[in-house]
Design a protein around this motif. Structure first.
Motif, PDB file in Angstrom:
ATOM      1  N   THR A   1       0.860  -1.184   0.000  1.00 57.21           N
ATOM      2  CA  THR A   1       0.000   0.000   0.000  1.00 57.21           C
ATOM      3  C   THR A   1       0.895   1.232   0.000  1.00 57.21           C
ATOM      4  O   THR A   1       1.781   1.352   0.841  1.00 57.21           O
ATOM      5  N   VAL A   2       0.663   2.135  -0.954  1.00 57.98           N
ATOM      6  CA  VAL A   2       1.426   3.379  -1.029  1.00 57.98           C
ATOM      7  C   VAL A   2       0.552   4.514  -0.524  1.00 57.98           C
ATOM      8  O   VAL A   2      -0.559   4.719  -1.008  1.00 57.98           O
ATOM      9  N   PHE A   3       1.063   5.254   0.457  1.00 58.61           N
ATOM     10  CA  PHE A   3       0.326   6.336   1.107  1.00 58.61           C
ATOM     11  C   PHE A   3       1.098   7.628   0.890  1.00 58.61           C
ATOM     12  O   PHE A   3       2.290   7.705   1.176  1.00 58.61           O
ATOM     13  N   ASP A   4       0.423   8.663   0.374  1.00 60.29           N
ATOM     14  CA  ASP A   4       1.115   9.912   0.077  1.00 60.29           C
ATOM     15  C   ASP A   4       0.115  11.059   0.043  1.00 60.29           C
ATOM     16  O   ASP A   4      -1.081  10.841  -0.178  1.00 60.29           O
ATOM     17  N   LEU A   5       0.613  12.295   0.232  1.00 58.08           N
ATOM     18  CA  LEU A   5      -0.269  13.459   0.212  1.00 58.08           C
ATOM     19  C   LEU A   5      -0.502  13.997  -1.196  1.00 58.08           C
ATOM     20  O   LEU A   5      -1.396  14.820  -1.408  1.00 58.08           O
ATOM     21  N   SER A   6       0.291  13.537  -2.179  1.00 53.23           N
ATOM     22  CA  SER A   6       0.210  14.060  -3.544  1.00 53.23           C
ATOM     23  C   SER A   6      -0.510  13.092  -4.472  1.00 53.23           C
ATOM     24  O   SER A   6      -0.061  11.959  -4.662  1.00 53.23           O
ATOM     25  N   GLU A   7      -1.598  13.546  -5.055  1.00 53.01           N
ATOM     26  CA  GLU A   7      -2.355  12.713  -5.987  1.00 53.01           C
ATOM     27  C   GLU A   7      -1.496  12.320  -7.188  1.00 53.01           C
ATOM     28  O   GLU A   7      -1.516  11.168  -7.646  1.00 53.01           O
ATOM     29  N   LYS A   8      -0.704  13.252  -7.684  1.00 53.32           N
ATOM     30  CA  LYS A   8       0.100  12.957  -8.876  1.00 53.32           C
ATOM     31  C   LYS A   8       1.266  12.028  -8.567  1.00 53.32           C
ATOM     32  O   LYS A   8       1.681  11.241  -9.425  1.00 53.32           O
TER      33      LYS A   8
ATOM     34  N   GLY B   1       1.857  -4.794 -14.703  1.00 53.24           N
ATOM     35  CA  GLY B   1       0.974  -5.854 -14.230  1.00 53.24           C
ATOM     36  C   GLY B   1       1.154  -6.164 -12.756  1.00 53.24           C
ATOM     37  O   GLY B   1       1.093  -7.327 -12.341  1.00 53.24           O
ATOM     38  N   LEU B   2       1.350  -5.130 -11.955  1.00 56.57           N
ATOM     39  CA  LEU B   2       1.550  -5.288 -10.517  1.00 56.57           C
ATOM     40  C   LEU B   2       0.277  -4.984  -9.751  1.00 56.57           C
ATOM     41  O   LEU B   2      -0.531  -4.158 -10.173  1.00 56.57           O
ATOM     42  N   GLU B   3       0.149  -5.620  -8.593  1.00 59.44           N
ATOM     43  CA  GLU B   3      -0.952  -5.325  -7.685  1.00 59.44           C
ATOM     44  C   GLU B   3      -0.424  -4.455  -6.551  1.00 59.44           C
ATOM     45  O   GLU B   3       0.459  -4.868  -5.804  1.00 59.44           O
ATOM     46  N   LEU B   4      -0.937  -3.233  -6.444  1.00 57.39           N
ATOM     47  CA  LEU B   4      -0.652  -2.409  -5.271  1.00 57.39           C
ATOM     48  C   LEU B   4      -1.796  -1.430  -5.067  1.00 57.39           C
ATOM     49  O   LEU B   4      -2.540  -1.119  -5.996  1.00 57.39           O
TER      50      LEU B   4
END
Length: 264
Positions: free
Chosen positions: A96-103, A116-119
């Motif tokens: 799971t990647v968590f960040d304040l920037s949508e881009k 083809g990665l799952e995240l």
């Protein structure tokens, strides 16, 4: 939010919003920390040959990670940009990647789609991980990012909360000595003391749209803050900008720690 009054909460949310927009602009400008990993890096990670960084130049020692990541639940905290997350996912982790920037998060999503990665991606403030239940993750990877928040201790508390017992936090952060010096003078090759630590861009500089607001936290808040949150620091190394700044010739200005959550 950890006992802060309403006015202080508002200031923090405004800082987060400002830095969110600034990082979106960095993606548009293609700066270094928004450039995603290559197809070759993903290919190697799938075969077991991988590494990630949490500071500017050095890679995290492979010994800081378990031998296999398969099935591990990893939170890439304030780690958008398509760098750490896709590599760890390709190595077999549930990321799971968590960040304040949508881009920045879109960079991770783009790499995942292409390879083809799952995240999963989640947008938010690193001081508030209420999107996740207690003891959700086995490992947290947190590259240099707490320089963009005013109070670092809530990050350590939230990281400890969402990690499982004996879970690992790998984090990079700035040595506050970096913020003692006048940035413009350093660009000219001169080190001139101009600020005090802790450092706050809100107090020292004009707020400029599109440029990040930075904060130099004390080493006590960075290191003792982790132990106060329930971690035992099990590893540490130093790093710099790879010789690209004047101060690099005098002292390392980044640190990385490996910390293990222990219930007491």
């Amino acid at each position: 939010m950890y006992g802060l009054n309403k006015e202080r909460k508002k200031e923090m949310s405004q800082t987060t919003e400002h830095n969110s927009k600034a990082w979106d602009k960095k993606v548009e400008d293609g700066v270094r920390y928004t450039q995603s990993v290559t197809h070759e890096a993903i290919k190697k990670a799938r075969s077991g040959e991988w590494s990630v960084g949490v500071t500017a130049d050095r890679q995290v020692p492979r010994s800081w990670f378990p031998e296999s990541l398969k099935g591990m639940k990893i939170l890439c905290l304030a780690s958008g940009g398509g760098q750490q997350g896709p590599v760890l996912a390709a190595a077999g982790a549930d990321v799971t990647v968590f960040d304040l920037s949508e881009k920045q998060l879109q960079q991770d999503e783009r790499v995942a789609e292409q390879e083809g990665l799952e995240l999963k991606t989640v947008k938010g403030d690193m001081t508030d991980l209420s999107a996740f239940a207690d003891e959700t993750f086995d490992l947290i990877v947190h590259p240099v990012a707490n320089v963009f928040i005013e109070n670092v201790r809530p990050v350590w508390k939230e990281a400890a909360r969402v990690l499982k017992d004996k879970g690992t936090l790998i984090s990079g952060f700035m040595n506050p000595v970096l913020y003692l010096f006048d940035a413009d003078k350093e660009d000219e090759g001169k080190l001139e003391v101009a600020h005090t630590i802790p450092y706050s861009a809100l107090e020292e500089e004009e707020v400029i749209e599109g440029e990040t607001l930075e904060f130099g936290h004390t080493l006590e808040d960075q290191l003792q803050g982790q132990t106060d949150a329930g971690f035992v620091i099990a590893g540490i190394y130093e790093d710099d900008f790879g010789g690209g700044r004047t101060i690099d010739h005098h002292i390392k200005t980044m640190l990385a720690t490996r910390a293990v959550k222990l219930k007491v």
